[in-house]
Design a protein around this motif. Structure first.
Motif, PDB file in Angstrom:
ATOM      1  N   GLU A   1       0.855  -1.195   0.000  1.00 25.71           N
ATOM      2  CA  GLU A   1       0.000   0.000   0.000  1.00 25.71           C
ATOM      3  C   GLU A   1       0.887   1.240   0.000  1.00 25.71           C
ATOM      4  N   SER A   2       0.496   2.233  -0.712  1.00 24.78           N
ATOM      5  CA  SER A   2       1.247   3.487  -0.657  1.00 24.78           C
ATOM      6  C   SER A   2       0.479   4.473   0.214  1.00 24.78           C
ATOM      7  N   ALA A   3       1.195   5.450   0.738  1.00 23.26           N
ATOM      8  CA  ALA A   3       0.586   6.420   1.638  1.00 23.26           C
ATOM      9  C   ALA A   3      -0.298   7.389   0.854  1.00 23.26           C
ATOM     10  N   HIS A   4      -1.539   7.426   1.218  1.00 19.16           N
ATOM     11  CA  HIS A   4      -2.506   8.363   0.649  1.00 19.16           C
ATOM     12  C   HIS A   4      -3.190   9.081   1.802  1.00 19.16           C
ATOM     13  N   GLU A   5      -4.311   9.670   1.537  1.00 15.78           N
ATOM     14  CA  GLU A   5      -5.070  10.385   2.559  1.00 15.78           C
ATOM     15  C   GLU A   5      -5.470   9.406   3.664  1.00 15.78           C
ATOM     16  N   TRP A   6      -5.075   9.700   4.893  1.00 22.36           N
ATOM     17  CA  TRP A   6      -5.191   8.741   5.989  1.00 22.36           C
ATOM     18  C   TRP A   6      -6.621   8.315   6.286  1.00 22.36           C
TER      19      TRP A   6
ATOM     20  N   THR B   1      -9.206   7.921   4.230  1.00 20.56           N
ATOM     21  CA  THR B   1      -9.627   6.937   3.232  1.00 20.56           C
ATOM     22  C   THR B   1      -8.934   5.604   3.462  1.00 20.56           C
ATOM     23  N   ILE B   2      -7.629   5.640   3.687  1.00 19.61           N
ATOM     24  CA  ILE B   2      -6.860   4.415   3.892  1.00 19.61           C
ATOM     25  C   ILE B   2      -7.271   3.741   5.203  1.00 19.61           C
TER      26      ILE B   2
ATOM     27  N   ARG C   1     -10.545   2.053   4.665  1.00 21.34           N
ATOM     28  CA  ARG C   1     -10.342   0.858   3.834  1.00 21.34           C
ATOM     29  C   ARG C   1      -9.783  -0.297   4.677  1.00 21.34           C
TER      30      ARG C   1
ATOM     31  N   TYR D   1       1.127   1.608   6.890  1.00 23.97           N
ATOM     32  CA  TYR D   1       0.366   2.847   6.755  1.00 23.97           C
ATOM     33  C   TYR D   1      -1.114   2.605   7.017  1.00 23.97           C
TER      34      TYR D   1
ATOM     35  N   GLU E   1       6.530   9.436  11.365  1.00 23.55           N
ATOM     36  CA  GLU E   1       7.075   8.857  10.138  1.00 23.55           C
ATOM     37  C   GLU E   1       8.554   8.566  10.369  1.00 23.55           C
TER      38      GLU E   1
END
Length: 150
Positions: free
Chosen positions: A38-43, A45-46, A49, A59, A80
């Motif tokens: 998984e790549s870091a996106h808007e927390w 939403t992630i 999910r 993440y 981080e």
């Protein structure tokens, strides 16, 4: 809504922030399995999910914990790994008992319970870069031990 539903099933009214944080830690560790990539996106939403599908990388674990902590009203910050590298790593700082403590919900192959630990506890258990972070970016950390060593 999903976070509120989870919280209503794992915390009780009147619990302290520490009790809620421990319940959130346990829930994320037990209900989200580790799957890399998984790549870091808007927390938000992630995190949602991760709660919905029950899998993801560090993440996703961090974001799901952050979402639950925020909905529970517990002050928390994103940590981080620093210096950045491959792989990256994220975890939470949580404010309980008047101090900031580390909370890392990522499952580990080896032992280690990183729930409300001091920086010293984290470094003693995993010397090296796992929990390296730029301390200048964060508030002063708590030094009183409130959890067993990882």
């Amino acid at each position: 809504q999903m976070a509120d539903s989870v919280l209503s099933s794992i915390v009780n009214e009147g619990w302290s922030d520490e009790q809620k944080a421990r319940a959130i830690y346990t829930y994320v560790k037990r209900h989200i399995s580790y799957v890399g990539g998984e790549s870091a996106h808007e927390w938000r939403t992630i995190g949602a999910r991760g709660l919905a599908y029950g899998s993801g990388d560090c993440y996703v674990h961090y974001a799901a914990a952050r979402l639950l902590l925020a909905r529970a009203g517990i002050p928390n910050l994103t940590v981080e790994r620093y210096p950045a590298g491959n792989p990256m790593h994220w975890w939470n700082l949580v404010y309980v008992r008047g101090g900031w403590y580390h909370l890392d919900t990522e499952p580990r192959r080896h032992d280690g319970t990183f729930c409300l630990c001091t920086s010293q506890q984290m470094w003693n258990h995993t010397p090296g870069r796992t929990f390296s972070y730029n301390q200048a970016l964060y508030p002063e950390m708590a030094t009183k031990v409130i959890s067993p060593n990882p």
